[in-house]
Write a protein that holds these residues in place. Structure first.
Motif, PDB file in Angstrom:
ATOM      1  N   UNK A 349       0.881  -1.143   0.000  1.00 37.84           N
ATOM      2  CA  UNK A 349       0.000   0.000   0.000  1.00 37.84           C
ATOM      3  C   UNK A 349       0.928   1.204   0.000  1.00 37.84           C
ATOM      4  N   UNK A 350       0.913   1.995  -0.986  1.00 35.19           N
ATOM      5  CA  UNK A 350       0.233   1.975  -2.247  1.00 35.19           C
ATOM      6  C   UNK A 350       1.218   2.393  -3.321  1.00 35.19           C
ATOM      7  N   UNK A 351       0.763   2.404  -4.571  1.00 32.51           N
ATOM      8  CA  UNK A 351       1.690   2.738  -5.653  1.00 32.51           C
ATOM      9  C   UNK A 351       2.268   4.142  -5.497  1.00 32.51           C
ATOM     10  N   UNK A 352       1.419   5.155  -5.492  1.00 33.27           N
ATOM     11  CA  UNK A 352       1.890   6.545  -5.443  1.00 33.27           C
ATOM     12  C   UNK A 352       1.366   7.177  -4.154  1.00 33.27           C
ATOM     13  N   UNK A 353       2.247   7.769  -3.366  1.00 28.95           N
ATOM     14  CA  UNK A 353       1.809   8.409  -2.118  1.00 28.95           C
ATOM     15  C   UNK A 353       0.784   9.500  -2.433  1.00 28.95           C
ATOM     16  N   UNK A 354      -0.329   9.505  -1.688  1.00 30.85           N
ATOM     17  CA  UNK A 354      -1.419  10.459  -1.955  1.00 30.85           C
ATOM     18  C   UNK A 354      -1.018  11.896  -1.643  1.00 30.85           C
ATOM     19  N   UNK A 355      -1.737  12.835  -2.294  1.00 36.40           N
ATOM     20  CA  UNK A 355      -1.538  14.263  -1.992  1.00 36.40           C
ATOM     21  C   UNK A 355      -2.501  14.732  -0.924  1.00 36.40           C
ATOM     22  N   UNK A 356      -3.669  14.090  -0.917  1.00 38.20           N
ATOM     23  CA  UNK A 356      -4.739  14.536  -0.017  1.00 38.20           C
ATOM     24  C   UNK A 356      -5.259  13.343   0.770  1.00 38.20           C
ATOM     25  N   UNK A 357      -5.961  13.657   1.841  1.00 43.70           N
ATOM     26  CA  UNK A 357      -6.591  12.586   2.607  1.00 43.70           C
ATOM     27  C   UNK A 357      -5.733  12.151   3.779  1.00 43.70           C
ATOM     28  N   UNK A 358      -6.294  11.278   4.595  1.00 44.39           N
ATOM     29  CA  UNK A 358      -5.677  10.890   5.868  1.00 44.39           C
ATOM     30  C   UNK A 358      -4.398  10.087   5.679  1.00 44.39           C
ATOM     31  N   UNK A 359      -4.164   9.603   4.462  1.00 49.07           N
ATOM     32  CA  UNK A 359      -2.962   8.771   4.277  1.00 49.07           C
ATOM     33  C   UNK A 359      -1.880   9.477   3.473  1.00 49.07           C
ATOM     34  N   UNK A 360      -1.949  10.805   3.428  1.00 48.15           N
ATOM     35  CA  UNK A 360      -0.972  11.519   2.589  1.00 48.15           C
ATOM     36  C   UNK A 360       0.454  11.410   3.119  1.00 48.15           C
ATOM     37  N   UNK A 361       0.615  11.078   4.393  1.00 45.03           N
ATOM     38  CA  UNK A 361       1.980  10.899   4.904  1.00 45.03           C
ATOM     39  C   UNK A 361       2.377   9.427   5.005  1.00 45.03           C
ATOM     40  N   UNK A 362       1.616   8.569   4.345  1.00 47.16           N
ATOM     41  CA  UNK A 362       1.952   7.135   4.278  1.00 47.16           C
ATOM     42  C   UNK A 362       2.860   6.938   3.065  1.00 47.16           C
ATOM     43  N   UNK A 363       3.930   6.189   3.253  1.00 50.57           N
ATOM     44  CA  UNK A 363       4.853   5.976   2.143  1.00 50.57           C
ATOM     45  C   UNK A 363       4.181   5.222   0.992  1.00 50.57           C
ATOM     46  N   UNK A 364       4.764   5.314  -0.178  1.00 47.54           N
ATOM     47  CA  UNK A 364       4.286   4.574  -1.344  1.00 47.54           C
ATOM     48  C   UNK A 364       5.485   4.069  -2.121  1.00 47.54           C
ATOM     49  N   UNK A 365       5.225   3.292  -3.176  1.00 44.26           N
ATOM     50  CA  UNK A 365       6.343   2.887  -4.030  1.00 44.26           C
ATOM     51  C   UNK A 365       6.964   4.128  -4.657  1.00 44.26           C
ATOM     52  N   UNK A 366       6.095   5.067  -5.022  1.00 49.78           N
ATOM     53  CA  UNK A 366       6.566   6.326  -5.601  1.00 49.78           C
ATOM     54  C   UNK A 366       6.295   7.431  -4.578  1.00 49.78           C
ATOM     55  N   UNK A 367       7.345   7.942  -3.917  1.00 46.84           N
ATOM     56  CA  UNK A 367       7.117   8.929  -2.849  1.00 46.84           C
ATOM     57  C   UNK A 367       6.799  10.315  -3.402  1.00 46.84           C
ATOM     58  N   UNK A 368       6.377  11.222  -2.528  1.00 45.75           N
ATOM     59  CA  UNK A 368       6.095  12.605  -2.954  1.00 45.75           C
ATOM     60  C   UNK A 368       7.304  13.192  -3.678  1.00 45.75           C
ATOM     61  N   UNK A 369       8.512  12.828  -3.229  1.00 52.07           N
ATOM     62  CA  UNK A 369       9.735  13.414  -3.800  1.00 52.07           C
ATOM     63  C   UNK A 369       9.987  12.941  -5.238  1.00 52.07           C
ATOM     64  N   UNK A 370       9.300  11.884  -5.658  1.00 46.22           N
ATOM     65  CA  UNK A 370       9.485  11.398  -7.029  1.00 46.22           C
ATOM     66  C   UNK A 370      10.581  10.349  -7.129  1.00 46.22           C
ATOM     67  N   UNK A 371      11.060  10.143  -8.354  1.00 46.36           N
ATOM     68  CA  UNK A 371      11.983   9.035  -8.593  1.00 46.36           C
ATOM     69  C   UNK A 371      13.412   9.331  -8.129  1.00 46.36           C
ATOM     70  N   UNK A 372      13.718  10.594  -7.908  1.00 43.00           N
ATOM     71  CA  UNK A 372      15.068  10.896  -7.420  1.00 43.00           C
ATOM     72  C   UNK A 372      15.076  10.779  -5.893  1.00 43.00           C
ATOM     73  N   UNK A 373      14.960   9.551  -5.442  1.00 38.17           N
ATOM     74  CA  UNK A 373      14.843   9.320  -3.995  1.00 38.17           C
ATOM     75  C   UNK A 373      15.363   7.927  -3.681  1.00 38.17           C
ATOM     76  N   UNK A 374      15.836   7.776  -2.451  1.00 43.99           N
ATOM     77  CA  UNK A 374      16.315   6.454  -2.030  1.00 43.99           C
ATOM     78  C   UNK A 374      15.192   5.429  -2.093  1.00 43.99           C
ATOM     79  N   UNK A 375      13.976   5.824  -1.648  1.00 47.65           N
ATOM     80  CA  UNK A 375      12.870   4.854  -1.647  1.00 47.65           C
ATOM     81  C   UNK A 375      12.655   4.283  -3.047  1.00 47.65           C
ATOM     82  N   UNK A 376      12.631   5.175  -4.041  1.00 49.69           N
ATOM     83  CA  UNK A 376      12.376   4.696  -5.409  1.00 49.69           C
ATOM     84  C   UNK A 376      13.497   3.769  -5.879  1.00 49.69           C
TER      85      UNK A 376
END
Ligand code: GAL
Length: 671
Positions: A349-376
């Motif tokens: 859970x989940x592919x792309x981290x949400x922008x809005x809603x209660x889970x916007x600070x939940x990590x995703x496969x694609x973080x808010x920072x985008x592909x230039x990130x350690x997570x990606x």
């Protein structure tokens, strides 16, 4: 046991929940492109899409979902399609406020979050099944469809509802269980505190009451609540089987330390393929051990067959008090640990981290920072690792040790009005699992009714509530040659939560050759010393007993505390086997010493290279076996194994070294 996964699924599927409705078309295009880069091959769609698919009672909008299905198919991505019934839309609650769940204190839980429905509500059931049928009819022939995903984490927020509709359904359930009200009075022990019922209509769910509600009423309400949600699953599943035959059906479990409301060992029998969601407990410094236990228990719910890791997180979640980000490498270790214990898919859970809603600070496969990130970068690396080890799919395990686990015993064990609040059901099960794992002993976690004949060691931790049949099966296992170890507060009550008389631990007294006349729980934080388990003393806490030997020999004694001089650990030869009793909560060192002795006595095979922070597990298939090594520690780990290490592609000849924090998967044998 090994078995092929459903053929509609990609081998060792990789991906996660995909919520394209939260994003504009340009982002969705980028999603598909990046899914290709990351090697995503399975996406879970429409989990929370009810309000979009059916914006009004007779208004349907499938267009957007048709497009998503088509586009994902064109991108070569299979779909785990939700029936979309997880979270009813606001219009439904407005039309039918009687479907909202109510807490034991009488508080209505309103829409605005998710899962705002009473599990017994006929209104919810009718609308959910209508939607489920509409989904099945529309997508049954879609080439992207790989798996049906009923609802989502049934019971996550609404497992127990105490409203009037639930009360009526509870009465029906009780009528079916007991036949007449006398049967209920007997089972619930209502002669106590003037609780006798003259008619089922007088019976209520265990709502907030001035004093402890009747324990059997509470236990039955937990059984009823689990059965009600399971019944809902079965109703959706039957529609899917009817309309969309051949496509496997799952629903995602929550097998983890925090969740006890659903009897997943029963639920598992109703699923075509078991799937589980697992989230690490951030505050637990050894959370990987809880993960390993939960993964073994998940395999137990699947009857030993492979299962799907439906959700976990790439990094932090948003719903714990403090949400720790995963360390570098931790996400890959967690993923491979699940596979080591039988997962045939690694989804998030989940592919792309949400922008809005209660889970916007939940990590995703694609973080808010985008592909230039350690997570990606780690997501892409994980995908490559999974590709490299894909051949393990369908393989099982052949463990020689079992831990018995029963949700009903969990429910009973943690009810109120007990000798101490410090006895926690999973505590001993997890501690024995930890100690066995550290010695390289693979463990199955199974229901007491499972066939125990193949196990040489059977651990019975805190099995407070036990049926006569299960107690007899444990005895039979010992007589047939197994080493059995029972821990305190086991065998205390029958299925009605009535005490087994004549001395504790009632159901296991004869097998163990002991008789306890009184529990002697310890004060909070109080530790006692125990001698006899090897050199010196070991510590224990929480529990002690006034225990007499009745055929067993004492192996260790309490040196102080309320049971000073009394046996703390006993052993008795039984038929071809042995039965041990642990009458106190040994600290880790004591459990380690005891388990080492049990492993030796039972003559268990040990996997190579295992250590407290080096997790080793073996999967076994028709064509060979694979040794998984997950190094959670800060030192490199030597593992004497021969074969081909799949992540690096290198052959190893008895001298594998797994660097600190890394993983290895070895196809065993000379290549
Ligand atoms: C699960 C749920 C997901 C998401 C996730 C966050 O409980 O199925 O929808 O909320 O937790 O960790």
């Amino acid at each position: 046991m090994s078995s092929p996964p459903p053929s509609s699924l990609p081998p060792l599927a990789f991906g996660g929940d995909y919520n394209p409705e939260q994003w504009p078309a340009a982002v969705q295009r980028e999603d598909r492109e990046l899914m290709r880069v990351a090697g995503v091959d399975l996406a879970t769609l429409a989990v929370f899409s009810w309000a979009k698919i059916q914006p009004g009672p007779d208004v349907w909008d499938f267009g957007w979902l048709d497009e998503q299905m088509d586009e994902l198919h064109a991108a070569g991505i299979r779909v785990d399609l939700a029936t979309a019934t997880a979270s009813p839309p606001p219009w439904l609650a407005r039309l039918h406020p009687e479907m909202l769940p109510v807490t034991r204190d009488g508080v209505t839980l309103w829409p605005g979050g998710r899962q705002a429905f009473c599990p017994s509500s006929p209104v919810y059931r009718e609308h959910a099944l209508r939607l489920c049928r509409a989904m099945a009819e529309r997508y049954r022939d879609h080439p992207a469809l790989a798996l049906w995903h009923v609802s989502n984490e049934l019971g996550c927020h609404n497992a127990r509802c105490y409203c009037d509709v639930s009360a009526a359904a509870f009465r029906e359930w009780l009528r079916a269980r007991y036949g007449d009200v006398d049967g209920l009075n007997e089972a619930w022990g209502t002669a106590f505190w003037s609780q006798r019922y003259g008619d089922f209509e007088e019976v209520l769910p265990p709502r907030a009451a001035p004093a402890f509600p009747n324990p059997t009423q509470q236990l039955d309400f937990l059984r009823f609540s689990s059965d009600t949600l399971l019944d809902h699953f079965v109703a959706e599943r039957d529609i899917l089987h009817e309309v969309s035959p051949g496509v496997p059906v799952t629903t995602n479990f929550m097998v983890m330390r925090q969740t006890f409301e659903m009897d997943y060992l029963r639920w598992g029998r109703e699923l075509d393929v078991v799937s589980n969601d697992h989230y690490l407990i951030a505050a637990d410094p050894h959370a990987h051990r809880e993960l390993a236990f939960s993964a073994d228990l998940t395999r137990g719910t699947a009857g030993g067959r492979p299962w799907l890791l439906m959700e976990h997180s790439t990094s932090a979640v948003n719903w714990q008090p403090r949400n720790r980000a995963k360390e570098p490498g931790e996400m890959i270790r967690s993923s491979l640990a699940h596979v080591a214990h039988g997962a045939d898919a690694v989804l998030f859970f989940q592919w792309r981290a949400s922008r809005a809603g209660a889970e916007k600070f939940h990590s995703g496969l694609l973080p808010h920072a985008g592909t230039d990130s350690r997570q990606w970068r780690e997501v892409v690396e994980l995908s490559q690792v999974l590709d490299a080890v894909e051949e393990v799919v369908g393989s099982g395990t052949d463990n020689q040790a079992a831990i018995l686990f029963d949700y009903e015993a969990w429910w009973g064990c943690e009810l109120d009005s007990h000798p101490t609040v410090d006895v926690r059901y999973r505590d001993r099960a997890e501690d024995f699992h930890r100690a066995l794992s550290a010695l390289g002993v693979g463990v199955d976690v199974v229901h007491p009714s499972a066939d125990l004949s193949s196990y040489r060691l059977v651990v019975v931790p805190t099995l407070y509530l036990v049926s006569d049949e299960a107690a007899a099966a444990v005895t039979a296992a010992a007589e047939a040659g197994a080493t059995v170890v029972v821990t305190y507060f086991s065998g205390i009550v029958d299925e009605n939560d009535h005490v087994r008389l004549g001395g504790y631990p009632g159901a296991f007294r004869e097998l163990l050759g002991v008789r306890t006349t009184e529990f002697l729980p310890l004060a909070e934080g109080h530790t006692v010393r125990v001698s006899g388990l090897g050199q010196g003393e070991v510590l224990a806490d929480v529990w002690a007993e006034d225990l007499e030997l009745a055929g067993a020999e004492a192996v260790a004694h309490h040196l102080d505390g309320p049971a000073a001089g009394r046996p703390a650990l006993t052993r008795r030869s039984v038929g071809d086997g042995v039965a041990w009793y642990v009458a106190t909560r040994l600290a880790a060192e004591g459990t380690d010493r005891l388990v080492a002795r049990l492993v030796e006595e039972a003559g268990l095979d040990r996997l190579p290279g295992a250590a407290p922070d080096v997790e080793v597990a073996r999967r076994v298939g028709a064509d060979g076996s694979w040794l998984f090594v997950v190094n959670h520690g800060s030192q490199d780990a030597p593992v004497p194994v021969t074969g081909t290490e799949l992540v690096s592609g290198r052959d190893v000849a008895g001298d594998l070294v797994v660097p600190a924090g890394r993983v290895a998967v070895v196809r065993e044998g000379v290549s």
